[in-house]
Scaffold this motif. Sequence first.
Motif, PDB file in Angstrom:
ATOM      1  N   ASN A   9      58.901 -15.955  46.474  1.00 45.01           N
ATOM      2  CA  ASN A   9      59.856 -16.756  45.810  1.00 45.01           C
ATOM      3  C   ASN A   9      59.164 -17.408  44.433  1.00 45.01           C
ATOM      4  O   ASN A   9      60.001 -17.977  43.773  1.00 45.01           O
ATOM      5  N   ARG A  10      58.080 -17.041  44.327  1.00 41.23           N
ATOM      6  CA  ARG A  10      57.159 -17.642  42.768  1.00 41.23           C
ATOM      7  C   ARG A  10      57.582 -16.683  41.815  1.00 41.23           C
ATOM      8  O   ARG A  10      57.205 -17.001  40.445  1.00 41.23           O
ATOM      9  N   TYR A  11      57.951 -15.517  42.009  1.00 38.65           N
ATOM     10  CA  TYR A  11      58.233 -14.490  40.813  1.00 38.65           C
ATOM     11  C   TYR A  11      59.583 -14.532  40.419  1.00 38.65           C
ATOM     12  O   TYR A  11      60.527 -15.086  41.121  1.00 38.65           O
ATOM     13  N   ALA A  64      54.980 -14.785  33.964  1.00 41.66           N
ATOM     14  CA  ALA A  64      55.576 -13.248  33.908  1.00 41.66           C
ATOM     15  C   ALA A  64      55.923 -12.737  32.829  1.00 41.66           C
ATOM     16  O   ALA A  64      57.130 -11.965  32.573  1.00 41.66           O
ATOM     17  N   SER A  65      55.827 -13.296  31.563  1.00 46.64           N
ATOM     18  CA  SER A  65      56.017 -13.153  30.201  1.00 46.64           C
ATOM     19  C   SER A  65      55.591 -11.540  29.943  1.00 46.64           C
ATOM     20  O   SER A  65      54.416 -10.986  30.403  1.00 46.64           O
ATOM     21  N   LEU A  66      56.193 -10.918  29.321  1.00 47.68           N
ATOM     22  CA  LEU A  66      55.834  -9.546  28.997  1.00 47.68           C
ATOM     23  C   LEU A  66      54.395  -9.518  28.193  1.00 47.68           C
ATOM     24  O   LEU A  66      53.826  -8.415  28.401  1.00 47.68           O
ATOM     25  N   LEU A  67      53.983 -10.337  27.674  1.00 43.15           N
ATOM     26  CA  LEU A  67      52.585 -10.586  26.720  1.00 43.15           C
ATOM     27  C   LEU A  67      51.540 -10.806  27.881  1.00 43.15           C
ATOM     28  O   LEU A  67      50.360 -10.340  27.647  1.00 43.15           O
ATOM     29  N   ASN A  68      51.665 -10.971  29.111  1.00 43.33           N
ATOM     30  CA  ASN A  68      50.986 -11.622  29.983  1.00 43.33           C
ATOM     31  C   ASN A  68      50.948 -10.120  31.324  1.00 43.33           C
ATOM     32  O   ASN A  68      49.987 -10.308  32.064  1.00 43.33           O
ATOM     33  N   LEU A  69      51.750  -9.413  30.772  1.00 42.29           N
ATOM     34  CA  LEU A  69      51.786  -8.287  31.915  1.00 42.29           C
ATOM     35  C   LEU A  69      51.283  -6.694  31.459  1.00 42.29           C
ATOM     36  O   LEU A  69      51.498  -6.711  30.095  1.00 42.29           O
ATOM     37  N   ALA A  70      50.787  -5.884  32.267  1.00 33.55           N
ATOM     38  CA  ALA A  70      50.297  -4.518  31.848  1.00 33.55           C
ATOM     39  C   ALA A  70      50.255  -3.746  32.946  1.00 33.55           C
ATOM     40  O   ALA A  70      50.332  -3.904  34.109  1.00 33.55           O
TER      41      ALA A  70
END
Length: 104
Positions: A9-11, A64-70
């Motif tokens: 539920n945090r996503y 979960a911003s796209l800049l924080n994801l890889a």
Amino acid sequence: MPIRPENKNRYPADWALRSRFVRFVRARNRCEWCGAENGKPHPVTGKKVVLTTAHVFDHRPEAASLLNLASLCQLCHNRHDAKMRRAGIKRRREIEGGQMALEF
């Protein structure tokens, strides 16, 4: 890495879409750190590559911003998370030993 049920539920509601975008569109089905191709043998381990979406700078599921994801292969993701896991184990030992770790 699978999402733990207690963290689901945090996503964000659109997590699956973000994850697919990072892995298959932005990273073009490869690990963004080592270049290993999804579904092929890993150049180092020889095991089949399964891409995952990793939180790089801020490990909180909400970040979960796209800049924080890889898009990372298992090897890169585990190496990245190992630092955090070691810190968590050290912190738990301090707490269990009666000493609370100070965080600044």
